[in-house]
Scaffold this motif. Structure first.
Motif, PDB file in Angstrom:
ATOM      1  N   ASN A 145       8.424 -14.137  58.776  1.00 16.28           N
ATOM      2  CA  ASN A 145       8.717 -12.977  57.920  1.00 16.28           C
ATOM      3  C   ASN A 145       9.925 -12.199  58.433  1.00 16.28           C
ATOM      4  O   ASN A 145      10.707 -11.675  57.634  1.00 16.28           O
ATOM      5  CB  ASN A 145       7.493 -12.063  57.839  1.00 16.28           C
ATOM      6  N   GLU A 146      10.053 -12.166  59.751  1.00 13.76           N
ATOM      7  CA  GLU A 146      11.190 -11.424  60.344  1.00 13.76           C
ATOM      8  C   GLU A 146      12.510 -12.096  59.954  1.00 13.76           C
ATOM      9  O   GLU A 146      13.466 -11.425  59.546  1.00 13.76           O
ATOM     10  CB  GLU A 146      11.106 -11.397  61.886  1.00 13.76           C
ATOM     11  N   THR A 147      12.537 -13.416  60.092  1.00 18.03           N
ATOM     12  CA  THR A 147      13.770 -14.157  59.767  1.00 18.03           C
ATOM     13  C   THR A 147      14.141 -13.957  58.295  1.00 18.03           C
ATOM     14  O   THR A 147      15.302 -13.712  57.967  1.00 18.03           O
ATOM     15  CB  THR A 147      13.599 -15.663  60.066  1.00 18.03           C
ATOM     16  N   TRP A 148      13.139 -14.086  57.420  1.00 15.29           N
ATOM     17  CA  TRP A 148      13.385 -13.920  55.981  1.00 15.29           C
ATOM     18  C   TRP A 148      13.889 -12.511  55.680  1.00 15.29           C
ATOM     19  O   TRP A 148      14.851 -12.317  54.935  1.00 15.29           O
ATOM     20  CB  TRP A 148      12.106 -14.239  55.195  1.00 15.29           C
ATOM     21  N   GLY A 149      13.236 -11.501  56.297  1.00 14.98           N
ATOM     22  CA  GLY A 149      13.634 -10.107  56.095  1.00 14.98           C
ATOM     23  C   GLY A 149      15.052  -9.866  56.581  1.00 14.98           C
ATOM     24  O   GLY A 149      15.872  -9.256  55.892  1.00 14.98           O
ATOM     25  N   LYS A 150      15.346 -10.434  57.749  1.00 10.70           N
ATOM     26  CA  LYS A 150      16.673 -10.243  58.336  1.00 10.70           C
ATOM     27  C   LYS A 150      17.754 -10.906  57.464  1.00 10.70           C
ATOM     28  O   LYS A 150      18.859 -10.373  57.313  1.00 10.70           O
ATOM     29  CB  LYS A 150      16.692 -10.833  59.755  1.00 10.70           C
ATOM     30  N   LEU A 151      17.380 -12.049  56.896  1.00 11.19           N
ATOM     31  CA  LEU A 151      18.321 -12.771  56.018  1.00 11.19           C
ATOM     32  C   LEU A 151      18.725 -11.889  54.834  1.00 11.19           C
ATOM     33  O   LEU A 151      19.910 -11.771  54.505  1.00 11.19           O
ATOM     34  CB  LEU A 151      17.670 -14.073  55.532  1.00 11.19           C
ATOM     35  N   LYS A 152      17.736 -11.261  54.230  1.00  6.56           N
ATOM     36  CA  LYS A 152      18.035 -10.427  53.066  1.00  6.56           C
ATOM     37  C   LYS A 152      18.852  -9.189  53.454  1.00  6.56           C
ATOM     38  O   LYS A 152      19.785  -8.807  52.746  1.00  6.56           O
ATOM     39  CB  LYS A 152      16.735 -10.030  52.358  1.00  6.56           C
ATOM     40  N   ILE A 153      18.480  -8.602  54.603  1.00  7.09           N
ATOM     41  CA  ILE A 153      19.224  -7.418  55.067  1.00  7.09           C
ATOM     42  C   ILE A 153      20.688  -7.796  55.346  1.00  7.09           C
ATOM     43  O   ILE A 153      21.619  -7.101  54.937  1.00  7.09           O
ATOM     44  CB  ILE A 153      18.552  -6.798  56.324  1.00  7.09           C
ATOM     45  N   THR A 154      20.846  -8.935  55.996  1.00  4.84           N
ATOM     46  CA  THR A 154      22.211  -9.395  56.319  1.00  4.84           C
ATOM     47  C   THR A 154      23.032  -9.559  55.041  1.00  4.84           C
ATOM     48  O   THR A 154      24.185  -9.118  54.961  1.00  4.84           O
ATOM     49  CB  THR A 154      22.158 -10.749  57.070  1.00  4.84           C
ATOM     50  N   LEU A 155      22.423 -10.208  54.035  1.00  5.19           N
ATOM     51  CA  LEU A 155      23.151 -10.462  52.784  1.00  5.19           C
ATOM     52  C   LEU A 155      23.457  -9.164  52.049  1.00  5.19           C
ATOM     53  O   LEU A 155      24.533  -9.012  51.471  1.00  5.19           O
ATOM     54  CB  LEU A 155      22.356 -11.410  51.885  1.00  5.19           C
ATOM     55  N   LYS A 156      22.486  -8.244  52.070  1.00  3.42           N
ATOM     56  CA  LYS A 156      22.706  -6.939  51.400  1.00  3.42           C
ATOM     57  C   LYS A 156      23.892  -6.220  52.030  1.00  3.42           C
ATOM     58  O   LYS A 156      24.709  -5.626  51.330  1.00  3.42           O
ATOM     59  CB  LYS A 156      21.443  -6.097  51.508  1.00  3.42           C
ATOM     60  N   GLY A 157      23.956  -6.312  53.335  1.00  7.75           N
ATOM     61  CA  GLY A 157      25.043  -5.663  54.064  1.00  7.75           C
ATOM     62  C   GLY A 157      26.402  -6.248  53.723  1.00  7.75           C
ATOM     63  O   GLY A 157      27.441  -5.604  53.886  1.00  7.75           O
ATOM     64  N   MET A 158      26.397  -7.459  53.243  1.00  5.84           N
ATOM     65  CA  MET A 158      27.673  -8.141  52.943  1.00  5.84           C
ATOM     66  C   MET A 158      28.124  -7.927  51.506  1.00  5.84           C
ATOM     67  O   MET A 158      29.221  -8.330  51.137  1.00  5.84           O
ATOM     68  CB  MET A 158      27.521  -9.638  53.190  1.00  5.84           C
ATOM     69  N   GLU A 159      27.254  -7.397  50.679  1.00  6.40           N
ATOM     70  CA  GLU A 159      27.560  -7.245  49.242  1.00  6.40           C
ATOM     71  C   GLU A 159      28.789  -6.368  48.995  1.00  6.40           C
ATOM     72  O   GLU A 159      29.006  -5.394  49.703  1.00  6.40           O
ATOM     73  CB  GLU A 159      26.354  -6.639  48.516  1.00  6.40           C
TER      74      GLU A 159
END
Lengths: 145, 267
Positions: free
Chosen positions: B253-267
């Motif tokens: 769950n941490e990896t999945w959550g971090k993935l989304k946060i990372t992508l949001k930050g790149m938008e």
């Protein structure tokens, strides 16, 4: 495969020419008919119908030319639709398809050669009966006398 | 009469006999049909990928790539698919889309990852695209839509760049025909079940995105190009129902959550 037989009477010059033309007709049609298989049949059928009231010799050879086209129609039509399905659907080229095309080419070539030979011989007034088609023609085409 | 029938049968037998005898030869190998296709596919894959590489931004964030690679590798391993032949690219684009290009190129847009509520939804779409690759749907579609001769002319440099661009665009924005889509869906469910991934969220994903009210409708390339999403969701549920297995998430769950946060930050 091809037998030279004696016809019930000696055909005249005009008859020999008309009979020979029926084969030439199918010959031209084969060239067009390989990609579009129905053409050979239509061409020989028109010639057959046009000579329906002609003399026995002419009628006989028109019938043999027409019948010989029928089997080629089946072989070429199947190959034609198989090719179409490869070009336009998910069907792919397989060894079976290539083998079919080669077999069809062999049969078309055999028929082509036999047709040329028969056209030449009938032009000379020599009666030629093909294997199977000759017997079938004898069954269908009868002398009016 | 009997003689005629016998002669007729012999003629038919002669034809089929000739055909049968000729099928014993491996014509595909003789004519090198496959090699031509493989080479053409390799070249086309490169050409089309170049189009996207030039016009879009490829992600090189290690966490994003590692997470996606984990999902892809997990699905491949569980289904004995050669991971090495898949070339996965993540592009920074808000469209909800993923698609396959020739020669195993799999393109995933960041918009798809961001709009997946859970990793199973994303794994479903990835499985579906891997199924298209494995079932050779990409080349089948290309041959059907533009013809082998045009494809070969592209690889030999006889086709304009516009044609290549248009074809690449077509691959990214149009679905395969109904039967191929269904085949890929069913295969995707098999892949997911073998990989112990629950296929239900994949069906939910189709349901959810087929709702027109969804906020991201305007970016919904993947769904708008894949018709009858509801019907697809139904047969996916139906198909997977019969095959109960224990499901496990691929990423933590941490990896999945971090993935989304990372992508949001790149938008």
């Amino acid at each position: 495969m091809i037998h030279i037989k004696k016809f019930s009477y000696e055909p005249g010059e005009h008859e020999a020419e008309a009979a020979s033309s029926s084969y030439l007709m199918s010959l031209i049609a084969i060239i067009v008919g390989v990609p579009l298989p129905i053409v050979n049949l239509i061409a020989t059928l028109i010639f057959y119908l046009g000579n329906k009231k002609s003399t026995y010799f002419v009628r006989w050879h028109c019938t043999q030319a027409l019948l010989s086209q029928l089997s080629m129609l089946f072989i070429n039509s199947f190959g034609f639709w198989w090719t179409i399905s490869i070009l336009f659907t998910d069907e792919t080229i397989t060894s079976r398809y290539i083998a079919y095309v080669i077999a069809a080419i062999i049969f078309n070539l055999t028929e082509f050669v036999a047709t040329i030979y028969t056209a030449i011989q009938t032009r000379k007034g020599i009666h030629i009966e093909w294997w199977f088609y000759g017997s079938l023609t004898n069954l269908i085409c009868r002398s009016k006398s | 009469m009997r003689r005629i029938i016998l002669q007729g049968l012999m003629t038919i037998l002669l034809f089929f006999g000739t055909w049968y005898a000729l099928t014993q030869i491996d014509w595909i190998k003789i004519f090198k049909v496959k090699q031509v296709t493989v080479k053409t596919e390799q070249k086309l894959g490169e050409l089309f990928w170049e189009v996207f590489k030039k016009s879009e931004i490829e992600m090189n964030n290690a966490h994003v790539l590692h997470s996606i690679d984990s999902i892809v590798s997990h699905i491949c391993k569980a289904n004995k698919i050669d991971r090495g032949k898949l070339k996965v690219h993540v592009l920074n684009k808000e469209d909800i889309n993923a698609f396959a290009l020739p020669n195993g190129h799999l393109i995933i847009y960041s918009g798809l990852i961001l709009n997946s509520d859970n990793q199973e939804e994303l794994a479903g779409v990835i499985s579906h695209e891997i199924a298209h690759i494995e079932l050779n749907h990409v080349m089948k579609k290309l041959v059907k839509e533009i013809g082998l001769s045009v494809l070969i002319s592209m690889t030999t440099g006889n086709s304009g760049t516009e044609v290549i661009k248009e074809t690449a665009k077509m691959l990214s924005s149009s679905a395969f025909d109904r039967n191929l889509e269904k085949e890929a869906d069913i295969k995707a469910v098999d892949y997911m079940l073998n990989a112990n991934v629950n296929p239900e969220p994949f069906a939910d994903f189709l349901y959810k995105l087929s709702e027109t009210e969804h906020e991201s409708t305007k970016y919904l390339t993947w769904i708008s190009t894949h018709p009858d999403s509801k019907e697809r969701a139904e047969y996916i549920i139906e198909y997977s129902k019969a095959k109960g297995t224990e499901f496990k998430p691929i990423l933590t769950n941490e990896t999945w959550g971090k993935l989304k946060i990372t992508l949001k930050g790149m938008e």
